[in-house]
Write a protein that holds these residues in place. Structure first.
Motif, PDB file in Angstrom:
ATOM      1  N   GLN A 100       2.978  -7.240  -7.258  1.00  0.00           N
ATOM      2  CA  GLN A 100       2.922  -7.114  -5.796  1.00  0.00           C
ATOM      3  C   GLN A 100       4.062  -6.112  -5.233  1.00  0.00           C
ATOM      4  OE1 GLN A 100       0.528  -8.530  -3.823  1.00  0.00           O
ATOM      5  NE2 GLN A 100      -0.222  -9.320  -5.560  1.00  0.00           N
ATOM      6  N   LEU A 157       3.236  -2.503  -3.043  1.00  0.00           N
ATOM      7  CA  LEU A 157       4.008  -2.106  -1.895  1.00  0.00           C
ATOM      8  C   LEU A 157       4.454  -0.774  -2.162  1.00  0.00           C
ATOM      9  CD1 LEU A 157       6.102  -5.521  -1.487  1.00  0.00           C
ATOM     10  CD2 LEU A 157       4.336  -4.412   0.097  1.00  0.00           C
ATOM     11  N   HIS A 168       2.143   2.899   5.095  1.00  0.00           N
ATOM     12  CA  HIS A 168       2.427   1.668   5.424  1.00  0.00           C
ATOM     13  C   HIS A 168       1.990   1.437   7.016  1.00  0.00           C
ATOM     14  CE1 HIS A 168       6.010   3.792   6.309  1.00  0.00           C
ATOM     15  NE2 HIS A 168       6.145   2.964   7.339  1.00  0.00           N
ATOM     16  N   ARG A 173      -0.817  -2.380   6.792  1.00  0.00           N
ATOM     17  CA  ARG A 173       0.449  -3.240   7.350  1.00  0.00           C
ATOM     18  C   ARG A 173       0.173  -4.775   6.799  1.00  0.00           C
ATOM     19  NH1 ARG A 173       0.496  -2.740  12.569  1.00  0.00           N
ATOM     20  NH2 ARG A 173       1.118  -0.507  12.048  1.00  0.00           N
ATOM     21  N   GLU A 174      -1.158  -5.333   7.122  1.00  0.00           N
ATOM     22  CA  GLU A 174      -1.584  -6.510   6.864  1.00  0.00           C
ATOM     23  C   GLU A 174      -1.449  -6.900   5.508  1.00  0.00           C
ATOM     24  OE1 GLU A 174      -5.176  -8.099   8.760  1.00  0.00           O
ATOM     25  OE2 GLU A 174      -4.668  -6.870  10.545  1.00  0.00           O
ATOM     26  N   ARG A 232       0.420  -5.465   2.995  1.00  0.00           N
ATOM     27  CA  ARG A 232       1.666  -5.492   2.535  1.00  0.00           C
ATOM     28  C   ARG A 232       2.356  -6.631   3.149  1.00  0.00           C
ATOM     29  NH1 ARG A 232       3.948  -0.879   1.084  1.00  0.00           N
ATOM     30  NH2 ARG A 232       6.092  -1.316   2.271  1.00  0.00           N
ATOM     31  N   GLU A 233       1.983  -7.058   4.292  1.00  0.00           N
ATOM     32  CA  GLU A 233       2.744  -8.434   4.826  1.00  0.00           C
ATOM     33  C   GLU A 233       2.397  -9.716   3.821  1.00  0.00           C
ATOM     34  OE1 GLU A 233       1.674  -9.086   8.792  1.00  0.00           O
ATOM     35  OE2 GLU A 233       3.019  -7.335   9.514  1.00  0.00           O
ATOM     36  N   SER A 234       1.118  -9.417   3.537  1.00  0.00           N
ATOM     37  CA  SER A 234       0.429 -10.661   2.628  1.00  0.00           C
ATOM     38  C   SER A 234       1.010 -10.335   1.046  1.00  0.00           C
ATOM     39  CB  SER A 234      -1.130 -10.528   2.402  1.00  0.00           C
ATOM     40  OG  SER A 234      -1.573 -11.355   1.388  1.00  0.00           O
ATOM     41  N   VAL A 249       4.030  -9.604   0.477  1.00  0.00           N
ATOM     42  CA  VAL A 249       5.442 -10.297   0.529  1.00  0.00           C
ATOM     43  C   VAL A 249       5.515 -11.705   0.556  1.00  0.00           C
ATOM     44  CG1 VAL A 249       7.508 -10.689   2.000  1.00  0.00           C
ATOM     45  CG2 VAL A 249       6.578  -8.244   1.975  1.00  0.00           C
ATOM     46  N   HIS A 250       4.426 -12.391   1.167  1.00  0.00           N
ATOM     47  CA  HIS A 250       4.256 -13.619   1.185  1.00  0.00           C
ATOM     48  C   HIS A 250       3.938 -14.204  -0.350  1.00  0.00           C
ATOM     49  CE1 HIS A 250       4.858 -14.580   5.359  1.00  0.00           C
ATOM     50  NE2 HIS A 250       3.616 -13.545   5.674  1.00  0.00           N
ATOM     51  N   GLU A 265       7.031 -14.159  -2.099  1.00  0.00           N
ATOM     52  CA  GLU A 265       7.971 -15.127  -1.755  1.00  0.00           C
ATOM     53  C   GLU A 265       7.470 -16.503  -2.692  1.00  0.00           C
ATOM     54  OE1 GLU A 265       9.897 -16.536   2.307  1.00  0.00           O
ATOM     55  OE2 GLU A 265       7.963 -16.355   2.267  1.00  0.00           O
TER      56      GLU A 265
END
Length: 195
Positions: free
Chosen positions: A99, A103, A110, A116-117, A119-121, A123-124, A127
């Protein structure tokens, strides 16, 4: 060299401490000093690979020992049981690196909505993967610590306590004067206090 309960307990404890140390090195999202970074994650994966090799070596040394001690089977099980969570941690950190690479690759674009979506995914996913690695390393260390405790000989303090002769002093009631003094200094009876 033959393995004794004491040397096995030390080996188990050392390995558990190594997993605790690796857990302490895990990146933390949002922490400026421990933010996920590919080089650090690759280093962690390599170090965990070395620990897995050490676990396997510990098992192999005991399985092939010509004069296996009676307690060795439990020690073998303890070392072998830590391989699975260690592997889970490596897999999770591999997902983190995947991931992070995504990124880095998508950084120039970005601002696009679909990027953007994604990239947010990502990050999850990072995590969740870091949480998985943390839990897996915790499990490995916990099992090894528990096994080390099982094989540790009693501490000097415990042996001394067990060897002390039992005295009757602990079972005899206190002298009457002590009881009377305690009752006079304890304050008024409940019926008086409630008024």
């Amino acid at each position: 060299m033959a393995n004794t309960p004491t040397t096995d307990a030390l080996a188990l404890r050392d390995m558990a401490s190594s997993f605790d140390a690796q857990r302490g090195k895990l990146p933390v999202l949002g922490d400026a000093h421990r933010s996920p970074e590919p080089t650090a994650v690759c280093r962690l994966i390599a170090e965990l690979g070395e620990l897995i090799t050490q676990l396997s070596d510990e098992v192999l040394a005991r399985v092939t020992a010509p004069d296996r001690a009676p307690h060795s089977d439990q020690v073998i099980t303890a070392f072998a049981s830590a391989v699975e969570p260690a592997g889970e941690a490596v897999t999770a950190l591999g997902a983190v690196n995947h991931q992070l690479a995504f990124l880095a690759q998508t950084e120039p674009s970005h601002d696009h909505p679909w990027v953007r979506e994604a990239r947010e995914s990502a990050v999850h996913v990072i995590e969740d993967a870091l949480a998985t690695a943390n839990n897996a390393l915790h499990d490995a260390a916990t099992w090894l610590h528990a096994a080390a405790t099982t094989h540790s000989p009693p501490s000097v303090r415990l042996r001394a306590a067990l060897s002390r002769p039992h005295t009757a002093a602990s079972t005899t009631p206190p002298p009457a004067s002590t009881t009377k003094a305690a009752s006079t200094t304890a304050g008024p009876p409940a019926s008086v206090r409630s008024r």
